[in-house]
Design a protein around this motif. Structure first.
Motif, PDB file in Angstrom:
ATOM      1  N   ALA A   1       0.830  -1.202   0.000  1.00  0.00           N
ATOM      2  CA  ALA A   1       0.000   0.000   0.000  1.00  0.00           C
ATOM      3  C   ALA A   1       0.866   1.254   0.000  1.00  0.00           C
ATOM      4  CB  ALA A   1      -0.952  -0.003   1.190  1.00  0.00           C
ATOM      5  N   LEU A   2       1.928   1.262   0.815  1.00  0.00           N
ATOM      6  CA  LEU A   2       2.820   2.412   0.853  1.00  0.00           C
ATOM      7  C   LEU A   2       3.543   2.591  -0.473  1.00  0.00           C
ATOM      8  CD1 LEU A   2       4.316   2.065   4.431  1.00  0.00           C
ATOM      9  CD2 LEU A   2       2.658   3.751   3.636  1.00  0.00           C
ATOM     10  N   THR A   3       3.992   1.488  -1.065  1.00  0.00           N
ATOM     11  CA  THR A   3       4.662   1.552  -2.366  1.00  0.00           C
ATOM     12  C   THR A   3       3.699   2.075  -3.423  1.00  0.00           C
ATOM     13  OG1 THR A   3       6.103  -0.265  -1.755  1.00  0.00           O
ATOM     14  CG2 THR A   3       5.888   0.205  -4.115  1.00  0.00           C
ATOM     15  N   ALA A   4       2.475   1.575  -3.412  1.00  0.00           N
ATOM     16  CA  ALA A   4       1.480   2.012  -4.392  1.00  0.00           C
ATOM     17  C   ALA A   4       1.190   3.492  -4.228  1.00  0.00           C
ATOM     18  CB  ALA A   4       0.196   1.195  -4.250  1.00  0.00           C
ATOM     19  N   THR A   5       1.104   3.969  -2.971  1.00  0.00           N
ATOM     20  CA  THR A   5       0.846   5.380  -2.736  1.00  0.00           C
ATOM     21  C   THR A   5       2.002   6.211  -3.253  1.00  0.00           C
ATOM     22  OG1 THR A   5      -0.472   4.834  -0.789  1.00  0.00           O
ATOM     23  CG2 THR A   5       0.341   7.095  -0.955  1.00  0.00           C
ATOM     24  N   ALA A   6       3.234   5.772  -3.005  1.00  0.00           N
ATOM     25  CA  ALA A   6       4.404   6.496  -3.501  1.00  0.00           C
ATOM     26  C   ALA A   6       4.417   6.511  -5.020  1.00  0.00           C
ATOM     27  CB  ALA A   6       5.690   5.873  -2.954  1.00  0.00           C
TER      28      ALA A   6
ATOM     29  N   SER B   1       2.040   8.978  -6.648  1.00  0.00           N
ATOM     30  CA  SER B   1       2.433  10.376  -6.643  1.00  0.00           C
ATOM     31  C   SER B   1       3.643  10.627  -7.532  1.00  0.00           C
ATOM     32  CB  SER B   1       2.725  10.831  -5.207  1.00  0.00           C
ATOM     33  OG  SER B   1       3.820  10.111  -4.687  1.00  0.00           O
ATOM     34  N   SER B   2       4.210   9.562  -8.110  1.00  0.00           N
ATOM     35  CA  SER B   2       5.356   9.719  -9.008  1.00  0.00           C
ATOM     36  C   SER B   2       4.896  10.282 -10.339  1.00  0.00           C
ATOM     37  CB  SER B   2       6.030   8.365  -9.252  1.00  0.00           C
ATOM     38  OG  SER B   2       6.545   7.863  -8.061  1.00  0.00           O
ATOM     39  N   PRO B   3       5.753  11.002 -11.016  1.00  0.00           N
ATOM     40  CA  PRO B   3       5.379  11.532 -12.328  1.00  0.00           C
ATOM     41  C   PRO B   3       5.262  10.416 -13.343  1.00  0.00           C
ATOM     42  CG  PRO B   3       7.699  11.903 -11.889  1.00  0.00           C
ATOM     43  CD  PRO B   3       7.102  11.333 -10.626  1.00  0.00           C
ATOM     44  N   ALA B   4       4.614  10.734 -14.454  1.00  0.00           N
ATOM     45  CA  ALA B   4       4.500   9.787 -15.553  1.00  0.00           C
ATOM     46  C   ALA B   4       5.891   9.531 -16.112  1.00  0.00           C
ATOM     47  CB  ALA B   4       3.577  10.352 -16.625  1.00  0.00           C
ATOM     48  N   PRO B   5       6.042   8.475 -16.917  1.00  0.00           N
ATOM     49  CA  PRO B   5       7.346   8.202 -17.522  1.00  0.00           C
ATOM     50  C   PRO B   5       7.868   9.434 -18.233  1.00  0.00           C
ATOM     51  CG  PRO B   5       5.819   6.419 -17.987  1.00  0.00           C
ATOM     52  CD  PRO B   5       5.036   7.515 -17.321  1.00  0.00           C
TER      53      PRO B   5
ATOM     54  N   TYR C   1      -2.024  -1.842 -19.356  1.00  0.00           N
ATOM     55  CA  TYR C   1      -0.702  -1.649 -18.771  1.00  0.00           C
ATOM     56  C   TYR C   1      -0.829  -0.793 -17.511  1.00  0.00           C
ATOM     57  CZ  TYR C   1       3.991   0.479 -18.624  1.00  0.00           C
ATOM     58  OH  TYR C   1       5.227   0.925 -18.251  1.00  0.00           O
ATOM     59  N   PHE C   2      -0.147  -1.193 -16.445  1.00  0.00           N
ATOM     60  CA  PHE C   2      -0.138  -0.437 -15.196  1.00  0.00           C
ATOM     61  C   PHE C   2       1.295  -0.027 -14.874  1.00  0.00           C
ATOM     62  CE2 PHE C   2      -3.599  -3.420 -15.065  1.00  0.00           C
ATOM     63  CZ  PHE C   2      -4.654  -2.727 -14.517  1.00  0.00           C
ATOM     64  N   SER C   3       1.493   1.253 -14.583  1.00  0.00           N
ATOM     65  CA  SER C   3       2.810   1.745 -14.187  1.00  0.00           C
ATOM     66  C   SER C   3       2.656   3.100 -13.515  1.00  0.00           C
ATOM     67  CB  SER C   3       3.720   1.872 -15.405  1.00  0.00           C
ATOM     68  OG  SER C   3       5.023   2.251 -15.017  1.00  0.00           O
ATOM     69  N   PHE C   4       3.540   3.383 -12.566  1.00  0.00           N
ATOM     70  CA  PHE C   4       3.524   4.651 -11.846  1.00  0.00           C
ATOM     71  C   PHE C   4       2.147   4.956 -11.254  1.00  0.00           C
ATOM     72  CE2 PHE C   4       7.046   5.013 -14.850  1.00  0.00           C
ATOM     73  CZ  PHE C   4       8.077   5.366 -13.992  1.00  0.00           C
ATOM     74  N   GLY C   5       1.452   3.922 -10.774  1.00  0.00           N
ATOM     75  CA  GLY C   5       0.155   4.112 -10.137  1.00  0.00           C
ATOM     76  C   GLY C   5      -0.979   4.433 -11.083  1.00  0.00           C
TER      77      GLY C   5
ATOM     78  N   SER D   1      -7.564   5.889 -16.780  1.00  0.00           N
ATOM     79  CA  SER D   1      -8.130   6.113 -15.458  1.00  0.00           C
ATOM     80  C   SER D   1      -7.053   5.876 -14.423  1.00  0.00           C
ATOM     81  CB  SER D   1      -9.311   5.172 -15.211  1.00  0.00           C
ATOM     82  OG  SER D   1      -8.856   3.833 -15.196  1.00  0.00           O
ATOM     83  N   SER D   2      -7.227   6.484 -13.279  1.00  0.00           N
ATOM     84  CA  SER D   2      -6.280   6.289 -12.187  1.00  0.00           C
ATOM     85  C   SER D   2      -6.629   5.031 -11.436  1.00  0.00           C
ATOM     86  CB  SER D   2      -6.344   7.467 -11.217  1.00  0.00           C
ATOM     87  OG  SER D   2      -5.909   8.633 -11.859  1.00  0.00           O
ATOM     88  N   THR D   3      -5.616   4.445 -10.807  1.00  0.00           N
ATOM     89  CA  THR D   3      -5.859   3.306  -9.954  1.00  0.00           C
ATOM     90  C   THR D   3      -5.665   3.752  -8.520  1.00  0.00           C
ATOM     91  OG1 THR D   3      -3.556   2.640 -10.071  1.00  0.00           O
ATOM     92  CG2 THR D   3      -5.054   1.619 -11.649  1.00  0.00           C
ATOM     93  N   SER D   4      -6.316   3.075  -7.625  1.00  0.00           N
ATOM     94  CA  SER D   4      -6.139   3.364  -6.215  1.00  0.00           C
ATOM     95  C   SER D   4      -5.092   2.428  -5.647  1.00  0.00           C
ATOM     96  CB  SER D   4      -7.473   3.155  -5.482  1.00  0.00           C
ATOM     97  OG  SER D   4      -7.807   1.780  -5.499  1.00  0.00           O
TER      98      SER D   4
END
Length: 156
Positions: free
Chosen positions: A12-17, A20-24, A86-90, A33-36
């Motif tokens: 959960a902490l990794t996913a939250t971080a 908030s990371s920028p896109a590639p 594809y899922f990346s950077f949240g 859409s965003s993922t939680s």
């Protein structure tokens, strides 16, 4: 139980971080859409038993994830009909040109990143015994990096 709870907190902490990371770098397209954090957590391995994939003809409807050679965590959903998510950077991405196909033990998939990457082509070898996919990739943009990715099946 404590170990499972600790693992869930780390995920959960990794996913939250990651969220908030920028896109590639150089990404010019918006996510569908965003993922939680709970969506991202579902993309991480757990003690849940996953069905064995004996051949790539069985890969539709499964999720595979890992880290690419640049260290980025990525997850791919190989959907029915050859569509790819594809899922990346949240974030979750699903574009019309993102597709996959299988031929024997070779899996090929295309991901449209845009910006300085363009479209990246992955050509992977499936190892049924190890339940892994290893793939080098190249991108259409002239300055885009090429690399490799190692994937393992994840709960979907």
């Amino acid at each position: 139980m404590k170990a499972a709870l600790a693992a869930a907190v780390v995920v959960a902490l990794t996913a939250t971080a990651c969220a908030s990371s920028p896109a590639p770098p150089g990404s010019t397209t918006s996510p569908v859409s965003s993922t939680s954090a709970s969506d991202e957590a579902s993309a991480s391995p757990t003690a849940e038993a996953l069905p064995r994939v004996e051949t790539l003809s069985e890969i539709a409807g499964t999720r595979w994830g890992g880290r690419d050679s640049e260290g980025d965590s990525v997850t791919f959903d190989f959907e029915e009909g050859g569509q790819l998510t594809y899922f990346s950077f949240g974030e979750r991405y699903s574009r019309e040109g993102d597709t996959w196909s299988a031929d024997g033990d070779t899996l090929t998939w295309l991901v449209t990143f845009g910006g300085p990457y363009g479209t990246c082509t992955y050509v992977g070898a499936f190892d049924a015994a190890a339940q892994t996919i290893s793939a080098p990739y190249t991108c259409s943009a002239s300055d885009a990096p090429s690399g490799t990715i190692e994937l393992e099946q994840r709960p979907g």
